[in-house]
Design an enzyme around this catalytic site. Structure first.
Site, PDB file in Angstrom:
ATOM      1  N   PHE A 152      65.756  25.392 -11.316  1.00  0.00           N
ATOM      2  CA  PHE A 152      65.581  23.989 -11.684  1.00  0.00           C
ATOM      3  C   PHE A 152      64.456  23.783 -12.428  1.00  0.00           C
ATOM      4  CE2 PHE A 152      64.464  19.662 -11.431  1.00  0.00           C
ATOM      5  CZ  PHE A 152      65.526  19.289 -12.078  1.00  0.00           C
ATOM      6  N   TYR A 193      61.847  21.440 -15.073  1.00  0.00           N
ATOM      7  CA  TYR A 193      61.659  20.009 -15.118  1.00  0.00           C
ATOM      8  C   TYR A 193      60.715  19.605 -16.140  1.00  0.00           C
ATOM      9  CZ  TYR A 193      57.965  21.123 -11.728  1.00  0.00           C
ATOM     10  OH  TYR A 193      57.221  21.723 -10.949  1.00  0.00           O
ATOM     11  N   GLY A 194      60.003  20.945 -16.504  1.00  0.00           N
ATOM     12  CA  GLY A 194      58.853  20.669 -17.758  1.00  0.00           C
ATOM     13  C   GLY A 194      59.059  21.810 -18.768  1.00  0.00           C
ATOM     14  N   SER A 195      57.998  22.657 -18.669  1.00  0.00           N
ATOM     15  CA  SER A 195      58.051  23.882 -19.820  1.00  0.00           C
ATOM     16  C   SER A 195      59.193  24.692 -19.609  1.00  0.00           C
ATOM     17  CB  SER A 195      56.695  24.225 -19.914  1.00  0.00           C
ATOM     18  OG  SER A 195      56.625  25.077 -18.552  1.00  0.00           O
ATOM     19  N   GLU A 197      54.261  30.777 -12.731  1.00  0.00           N
ATOM     20  CA  GLU A 197      54.167  29.448 -12.103  1.00  0.00           C
ATOM     21  C   GLU A 197      53.233  29.620 -10.578  1.00  0.00           C
ATOM     22  OE1 GLU A 197      55.022  26.993 -13.468  1.00  0.00           O
ATOM     23  OE2 GLU A 197      56.446  27.970 -15.007  1.00  0.00           O
TER      24      GLU A 197
END
Length: 230
Positions: free
Chosen positions: A55, A57-59, A132
């Protein structure tokens, strides 16, 4: 620097992010390869039954860098996207730290779900971990994916903010968030560009986020622009 090309799969595989952080923010604690591998193994061991999704949600929406076989919009409950992580490398510097997105507890978040085939799952996630989980700023966890009717269709790994981490910067004054996003820049580009690209990616996939659009307008105004780009 255009990080859509700079922050590439090949760059990650070659250890470019580790080098970048070591050069730009040598004071930051970087997880060892063994520590990252342990968190990945723990995450894989906790995988729910069924297909594996990521999932974003940004980059990860506009520059995922991993190989997936299906992409669809999804909503998760209990978490919302927020600029709550300070960065002194990539999208900021020691003198002008930037902010990037994390998932904070509460509310809901609509983003992009990417399905990863089982036979490449561990390798693809290992690349994602190098991107990440370099500093332990996030806590990876599995979440339920809901479609636009609110029906669960799978489980995804995603990155929630580590509230005990040194990069966590929750509940900042809005003026502080705007100033940081409007002024910070680093090797991968500006924090403002990260925000604008995320808004562009959300709009491209028909995902509304009025709060993020409003923030982009305020950051653009702070930079002397006319709000959101066309």
């Amino acid at each position: 620097m255009d990080d859509e090309h700079f922050l590439s799969r090949a760059f990650i595989e070659a250890g470019g992010i580790e080098t970048l952080v070591a050069q730009d923010a040598p004071e930051m604690k970087i997880l060892t390869e063994a520590e990252r591998a342990e968190t990945l193994r723990t995450t894989l061991d906790a995988r729910p039954p069924g297909a594996a999704w990521l999932f974003g949600y940004g980059s990860l929406i506009w520059n995922p860098t991993i190989r997936s076989v299906e992409r669809r919009t999804a909503r998760i409950e209990g978490w919302h996207r927020a600029f709550c992580l300070v960065t002194r490398a990539g999208r900021g510097s020691k003198e002008h730290p930037g902010l990037v997105l994390g998932l904070e507890e509460g509310g809901s978040c609509t983003g992009m779900a990417l399905r990863i085939e089982d036979d490449v799952l561990e390798y693809e996630l290992s690349l994602l971990w190098r991107r990440e989980m370099l500093t332990g700023a996030y806590v990876p966890r599995w979440v339920d994916l809901l479609d636009d009717q609110g029906v669960r269709f799978g489980s995804a790994v995603t990155f929630t903010v580590n509230v005990l981490g040194e990069q966590y910067a929750g509940h900042l004054a809005r003026s502080t968030v705007i100033e940081s996003l409007a002024t910070a820049t680093g090797t991968l580009g500006s924090a403002a560009d990260y925000l604008f690209r995320t808004c562009d990616g959300l709009r491209m996939y028909g995902i509304p986020d009025a709060e993020l659009d409003q923030l982009a307008a305020e950051v653009g105004a702070a930079q002397g622009q006319d709000g959101l780009r066309s």
